[in-house]
Enzyme design. Sequence first.
Site, short mmCIF file in Angstrom:
data_model
loop_
_atom_site.label_atom_id
_atom_site.label_comp_id
_atom_site.label_asym_id
_atom_site.label_seq_id
_atom_site.Cartn_x
_atom_site.Cartn_y
_atom_site.Cartn_z
N LYS A 1 -2.11 -11.69 7.76
CA LYS A 1 -1.83 -12.11 6.37
C LYS A 1 -0.68 -13.12 6.34
O LYS A 1 -0.73 -14.10 5.61
CB LYS A 1 -1.51 -10.88 5.51
CG LYS A 1 -2.73 -10.00 5.24
CD LYS A 1 -2.39 -8.64 4.62
CE LYS A 1 -3.64 -7.78 4.49
NZ LYS A 1 -3.38 -6.41 4.00
N GLN B 1 1.46 -2.27 3.04
CA GLN B 1 0.26 -2.03 3.86
C GLN B 1 -0.05 -0.54 3.93
O GLN B 1 0.82 0.28 4.24
CB GLN B 1 0.48 -2.61 5.27
CG GLN B 1 -0.75 -2.55 6.16
CD GLN B 1 -1.90 -3.42 5.69
OE1 GLN B 1 -1.71 -4.46 5.07
NE2 GLN B 1 -3.13 -2.99 5.97
N ASP C 1 -2.10 -6.36 -4.76
CA ASP C 1 -3.07 -5.45 -4.14
C ASP C 1 -3.95 -4.78 -5.20
O ASP C 1 -5.01 -4.25 -4.89
CB ASP C 1 -2.33 -4.36 -3.36
CG ASP C 1 -2.51 -4.51 -1.86
OD1 ASP C 1 -3.54 -5.08 -1.44
OD2 ASP C 1 -1.64 -4.04 -1.12
N1 GUN Z 1 -5.13 -1.18 4.06
C1 GUN Z 1 -6.44 -1.47 4.18
N2 GUN Z 1 -6.79 -2.43 3.30
C2 GUN Z 1 -5.68 -2.75 2.62
C3 GUN Z 1 -5.41 -3.70 1.57
O1 GUN Z 1 -6.28 -4.42 1.07
N3 GUN Z 1 -4.12 -3.72 1.15
C4 GUN Z 1 -3.16 -2.91 1.65
N4 GUN Z 1 -1.95 -3.01 1.15
N5 GUN Z 1 -3.39 -2.03 2.60
C5 GUN Z 1 -4.64 -1.97 3.09
#
Ligand code: GUN
Length: 291
Positions: free
Chosen positions: A51, A95, A118
Site C-alpha cells: 500500500k 491493518q 477503510d
Molecule cells: N485486512 C484485510 N483486508 C483489509 C483491508 O481492506 N483493510 C484493512 N485495514 N485491513 C485488512
Amino acid sequence: MYETIDGNAVAKSIHAELGAELANLKFSRPPCVAFIRVGEDPASVSYVKKKGRVAEEIGITSRLHVLNESVSQDELNALIDNLNADENVDAILIQAPLPKHLSERDTFNRVRPDKDVDGFSSGSLGMLCQEDSRAFVACTPAGILELLKRSGVATSGKRAVVLGRSIIVGKPMALLLMKKGVDASVTVCHSRSEGLKEICAQADILIAAVGRPNTVTADMVKDGACVIDVGINRVESSETKTGYRLVGDVDFANVAPKCSKITPVPGGVGPMTVAMLMKNTVAAYKRHMGV
Ligand code: GUN
C-alpha cells in the site's frame, strides 16, 4: 472459453487516473495516508508495504506506525486520536486482523469519519446501508464492484451469492450488490449455512471470501457464472523461494472452465483493494482541501 479478469491491469489504470488527477491539483501539500500496523504478521507486513509503495507511485505520501504486538487499547487509541487531530493526515488505515486482546470494533470506530478510508466504522457502514454516496466503502468490496463494472458483468436482477459475512468483505459486499443501480438479488452464506452447494450453484455471480483454499469446487458453480475469488491463502510450497505460494478460496483449475469470467489469485481482487484505498484517500484529501 472463460475470461480471466486481470485485476493488476484494472488497478494500474486506476492508479494512472488518480496520478493524473493529483498532478493537476495545485494544493499546498500532497495527500497523506497513515498506516497503523500492530505486530509483525508477515501477511500484514507485506500488504502495508505494498500500500505504501503504490501510494508513493501515485503521489500520495504515507506514514507507517508500527506498534508492538502487546500494545494496549489505550495506547492504540491515543495514536488514532493523534492522527485524527493531525491536519496533515487525510486518511487512516489500521491493518486487520488485530491481536485478540484489542477490539477491532472499538478501534475502527475511533477513526474520524472523514478519514475512515477503510469504511469499517459503524458510521461508514451505516451510511453505506443508507445508500449515502458520501460513505467511504470498504476497499475490497468496492474493488470487486469496480472489477465487475469494468469487465462488463451484468448485475441488475442477477443472483449474487456472497460466501463470508465479515465486516471487511462479506457484509459491505452484500450491501453494495443490493444497492439501487447495482440491483443484484443477494444471498449471504457462512460456515453454518445448510445447502451451500445448491445455493452457490444458483449464482450468476459467486463471491468467495472465506479464507480457506478449495472451498469453492466445480460442483458448486453454475455454467457461465462469474466467480470472484477474494481468498489470499498461504500454502506451503517447495517450488518457491519464500517456501509458500498464494492460493484463493476457489479450486481454480476445475472451476474456471465452467465460468464466463473468473479472477485469479494472485492478480485478481488483491490489487483492486489497494487501488480503492488510493481512490478513497484522494477523495478524503479533496474534501479536506475544500474541493
Ligand atoms: N485486512 C484485510 N483486508 C483489509 C483491508 O481492506 N483493510 C484493512 N485495514 N485491513 C485488512
